[in-house]
Write a protein that holds these residues in place. Sequence first.
Motif, PDB file in Angstrom:
ATOM      1  N   GLY A 116      -9.274 -26.526  10.865  1.00  0.00           N
ATOM      2  CA  GLY A 116      -9.657 -25.130  10.681  1.00  0.00           C
ATOM      3  C   GLY A 116      -8.524 -24.155  10.909  1.00  0.00           C
ATOM      4  O   GLY A 116      -8.731 -23.055  11.434  1.00  0.00           O
ATOM      5  N   LEU A 117      -7.325 -24.511  10.484  1.00  0.00           N
ATOM      6  CA  LEU A 117      -6.151 -23.669  10.754  1.00  0.00           C
ATOM      7  C   LEU A 117      -6.212 -22.366   9.953  1.00  0.00           C
ATOM      8  O   LEU A 117      -6.630 -22.343   8.798  1.00  0.00           O
ATOM      9  CB  LEU A 117      -4.866 -24.431  10.434  1.00  0.00           C
ATOM     10  CG  LEU A 117      -4.641 -25.726  11.238  1.00  0.00           C
ATOM     11  CD1 LEU A 117      -3.387 -26.436  10.753  1.00  0.00           C
ATOM     12  CD2 LEU A 117      -4.562 -25.438  12.738  1.00  0.00           C
ATOM     13  N   ARG A 118      -5.750 -21.304  10.585  1.00  0.00           N
ATOM     14  CA  ARG A 118      -5.712 -20.004   9.919  1.00  0.00           C
ATOM     15  C   ARG A 118      -4.359 -19.701   9.299  1.00  0.00           C
ATOM     16  O   ARG A 118      -4.259 -18.889   8.383  1.00  0.00           O
ATOM     17  CB  ARG A 118      -6.065 -18.899  10.928  1.00  0.00           C
ATOM     18  CG  ARG A 118      -7.502 -18.969  11.414  1.00  0.00           C
ATOM     19  CD  ARG A 118      -7.803 -17.868  12.395  1.00  0.00           C
ATOM     20  NE  ARG A 118      -9.181 -17.964  12.878  1.00  0.00           N
ATOM     21  CZ  ARG A 118      -9.663 -17.273  13.898  1.00  0.00           C
ATOM     22  NH1 ARG A 118      -8.883 -16.421  14.546  1.00  0.00           N
ATOM     23  NH2 ARG A 118     -10.921 -17.422  14.273  1.00  0.00           N
ATOM     24  N   HIS A 119      -3.331 -20.333   9.825  1.00  0.00           N
ATOM     25  CA  HIS A 119      -1.970 -20.058   9.346  1.00  0.00           C
ATOM     26  C   HIS A 119      -1.132 -21.281   9.670  1.00  0.00           C
ATOM     27  O   HIS A 119      -1.300 -21.891  10.736  1.00  0.00           O
ATOM     28  CB  HIS A 119      -1.408 -18.817  10.064  1.00  0.00           C
ATOM     29  CG  HIS A 119      -0.189 -18.230   9.416  1.00  0.00           C
ATOM     30  ND1 HIS A 119      -0.215 -17.023   8.752  1.00  0.00           N
ATOM     31  CD2 HIS A 119       1.084 -18.670   9.332  1.00  0.00           C
ATOM     32  CE1 HIS A 119       0.998 -16.739   8.294  1.00  0.00           C
ATOM     33  NE2 HIS A 119       1.803 -17.738   8.634  1.00  0.00           N
ATOM     34  N   ILE A 120      -0.242 -21.674   8.789  1.00  0.00           N
ATOM     35  CA  ILE A 120       0.641 -22.816   9.026  1.00  0.00           C
ATOM     36  C   ILE A 120       2.082 -22.415   8.767  1.00  0.00           C
ATOM     37  O   ILE A 120       2.362 -21.488   7.996  1.00  0.00           O
ATOM     38  CB  ILE A 120       0.253 -24.029   8.148  1.00  0.00           C
ATOM     39  CG1 ILE A 120       0.171 -23.644   6.672  1.00  0.00           C
ATOM     40  CG2 ILE A 120      -1.046 -24.641   8.631  1.00  0.00           C
ATOM     41  CD1 ILE A 120      -0.200 -24.801   5.764  1.00  0.00           C
TER      42      ILE A 120
END
Length: 313
Positions: A116-120
């Motif tokens: 569920g990452l929002r930014h990488i």
Amino acid sequence: MNATLHTDWRTIPVHARGAVAALGNFDGVHLGHAHLVRTLHQARPDEPLAVVTFEPHPRELFRPQDPPFRLTLPEERFSALAALGVKHVFQIRFDEAFSQMSAEQFVEDVLHQALGLRHIACGHDFAFGHRRGGNTDFLAERACELGMGFTLVPALTDTNGPYSSTRIRRLLQDGYPERAALELGRPWSVRGIVRHGDKRGRLLGFPTANIQLGRHLEPARGVYATTVRLEDGRLCRGVANIGRRPTINDGQESRLEVNLFDFDDDLYGQTLSVSLHTLLRAEKRFDGLDALKAQIAQDAMQARVILDQSSEF
């Protein structure tokens, strides 16, 4: 800051989802890695900071015949990432099944759905998926489509080029732990469990704690001024030998043997972190144990002087 280690990407708890994550192997957690993590934090300062990494290192799976090359094993890597302020370390098991996962599946199923990452964020050379089928262009495009932010972080460089784990390995193999420490941001350490040795050090008047290098890189063989972090947090100074002990000629694999100054407690079974500071001399063969004993005493004296002169220890 307290960090949490997650080793099964399929069962990430709800509270760990929604983070922003830097992607990579992070072997060594050097200044270039720190730059990547801090750049991500600056881009999304209000979000929990995470790292997505792999264990074992993919090279260990694909080229098991290679000599050990790791700068940091999982425990040391986790500690170094936590020191950077990373709150969640998603340590993905890199096995044969995972290596068959397509680049699309990695982004969609792992990064987006499971974590569920929002930014990488990653460096320009990050490649992923079966046969390294995914690159940063693909990652940027798919992240955007899935509603994840993306930052491509330029490599941190100096006059010798980009900071890299490869560069640090070479410095250690060439006998320059001080220069490796400058690029790591801390002295290079070997963390391991104290095993029973053959007690020869005790007979020579210099009892040693014996630690197998295992999957760690073997640095230049020889004698080093060291500091040792004990399980209880105490920091001790000492002198260590890394090599195959040619005078005794036991023919065994290379090992690390460290003599802690002014210390006589039982360390068997404890996990120590041994930091290398200065290579005092290369490994050599002596004409008998008396000559070896005299040299060890001289090594210990030299190590004390070097460590006394440094304000760090």
